[in-house]
Design an enzyme around this catalytic site. Structure first.
Site, PDB file in Angstrom:
ATOM      1  CB  ALA A 181      51.509  82.169  -1.245  1.00 10.64           C
ATOM      2  CG  ASP A 182      45.678  84.825  -0.090  1.00  6.50           C
ATOM      3  OD1 ASP A 182      45.246  86.106  -0.449  1.00  6.50           O
ATOM      4  OD2 ASP A 182      46.079  83.917  -0.504  1.00  6.50           O
ATOM      5  CB  SER A 183      45.550  81.922   4.117  1.00  2.05           C
ATOM      6  OG  SER A 183      44.447  82.740   3.993  1.00  2.05           O
TER       7      SER A 183
END
Lengths: 138, 304
Positions: free
Chosen positions: A91-93
């Site tokens: 998961a990225d931001s």
């Protein structure tokens, strides 16, 4: 450990806090534990004064897992559980914020940025959700 | 004397020949960015296939970094995490700051809010340059921005990235009212999606540049405002407008937006004090395969 009477419908409390909550009663703070014998506790005094806080219900954890799997489009062979970390699932931001928003919509809560920042695992998210849901209904 | 690089130089020639790659003079000395420049390096994971190269990257990492890489769930994520660390280590060493600095010798830590930085080994006769860096990655591109004398934040996103939530609902929840108005005014859904992604990268780059964490600068406490094209040229075209008073948000920052590899939007944020006449940021982009090659990209589409 002191002996006490328990019926077949109750769950023994061990000194170690387990993730299995007594259903349907949630234990928090200094509330007494209720058993099927009309709410009177047979526990020794020392147990009744124990502060026990439960981790989130399994159903909550599962809902979070499903939202995470959907957001990150995870393949079926990737297992997601309470201890799964958002970062290691990829998961990225933007994913994280999308997940938080989906959780807000699913559970009818508002998650402030400070709280969101402290979420590292699925379990963290589920615990926060239940805390916020309980706060809202209080 | 640059013992590390001259050793690697001879190894590299053999590798180049085997892989039939065109190698630019990858290890000729590279100047640090001037105070007016930002360097942007990127690697495309799809272009790194050699297992032996990947294990060379693993050898560059600290034990803690190795643990992190191998904790990622699945080969693709592990490769991406590995490339990110390899990119940062090789990029910073590339400036040949000191003969003792090599990709493996660099030591990193996170500041109080989780922003990574280099810990330099200082001595009486050597003080490190005020080098700053910031990393961003997607599954298909990893980028590292480098500046001297200014904190930096970067963010990259795939142009084709789709949102699971509806864009305007998301924007209403997380962006400022002015930004929602700008997005709402875009009637074409696809154009709106692109503008949303670009706006996200700008906001994210700013917050990362500030280095105080997501909660230190919630996205709805500031507007990214685009100044009209007919305003004075010396005005910067993108401004930060804090929405709360008092605010801890500083506004002496400038932005650049670039498109990378035709597939990604990148936003760069750095401080803009001391720039004569408020010139726009000069960005030098290099595409790289760490330890192997680098190619300066001259015609980069500047979107700002």
């Amino acid at each position: 450990m002191a002996a006490f009477t328990a019926t077949s419908t109750t769950t023994l409390i061990s000194p170690q806090i387990s993730r299995q909550c007594l259903a349907p009663t949630r234990i928090s703070g200094l509330k007494m534990v209720s058993f099927s014998n009309s709410g009177r506790s047979n526990l020794p005094v020392s147990f009744r004064r124990l502060q026990i806080s439960c981790a989130a219900k399994p159903e909550t954890v599962e809902k979070v897992c499903n939202i995470v799997k959907k957001q990150l489009a995870l393949k079926d062979d990737v297992s997601v559980a309470g201890e799964s970390k958002f970062a290691t699932l990829g998961a990225d931001s933007l994913d994280t914020v999308e997940i938080v928003m989906a959780l807000e919509e699913e559970f009818g809560i508002t998650v402030e940025e400070e709280s969101a920042q402290s979420i590292a695992t699925v379990q963290d998210a589920a615990d926060l959700i239940e805390k916020l849901v309980e706060k809202d209904s209080a | 004397m640059l013992p590390y690089f001259s050793k690697l130089g001879s190894k590299m020639k053999i590798r180049c020949f085997d892989q039939k790659m065109f190698c630019t003079s990858a290890f000729s000395p590279l100047q640090l960015p001037s105070r007016m420049e930002t360097h942007l390096w990127y690697v495309l994971p799809n272009e790194v296939k050699s297992q032996s190269l990947l294990s060379q990257y693993v050898d560059l990492l600290s034990p803690h970094e190795k643990d992190h890489v191998f904790s990622m769930r699945g080969d693709e994520l592990q490769k991406s995490a590995l490339l990110a660390r390899a990119l940062v280590r090789t990029t910073i060493s590339r400036y040949q700051i000191h003969s003792h600095v090599s990709p493996t010798s660099l030591v990193f830590r996170k500041n109080a809010h989780g922003k990574p930085e280099v810990i330099w080994e200082e001595s009486d006769d050597w003080h490190p340059p005020p080098l700053h860096f910031n990393l961003s990655h997607t599954s298909s591109l990893i980028a590292c921005g480098v500046t001297v004398g200014s904190p930096i934040g970067i963010d990259v996103e795939e142009k084709q990235r789709t949102m699971k939530n509806r864009i305007l609902s998301f924007a209403k929840r997380y962006f400022s009212r002015e930004e929602v108005e700008v997005l709402s005014a875009i009637s074409d859904a696809e154009v709106q999606r692109h503008e949303f992604i670009k706006l996200w990268t700008l906001k994210e780059a700013y917050v990362k540049a500030l280095g105080i964490g997501f909660s230190g600068a919630p996205f709805n406490t500031f507007t990214i405002r685009f100044r009209a094209a007919n305003s004075r040229p010396e005005d910067s075209t993108i401004a930060i407008v804090p929405l709360e008073k008092p605010t801890n948000l500083t506004t002496n920052w400038q932005f650049a937006q670039v498109e990378l590899a035709g597939t990604h939007y990148a936003a760069i944020c750095r401080q803009n004090d001391g720039f004569p006449g408020g010139e726009s940021m000069k960005v030098i982009v290099r595409k790289t395969i760490p330890l192997v090659e680098e190619n300066r990209i001259d015609s980069v589409d500047d979107l700002s």
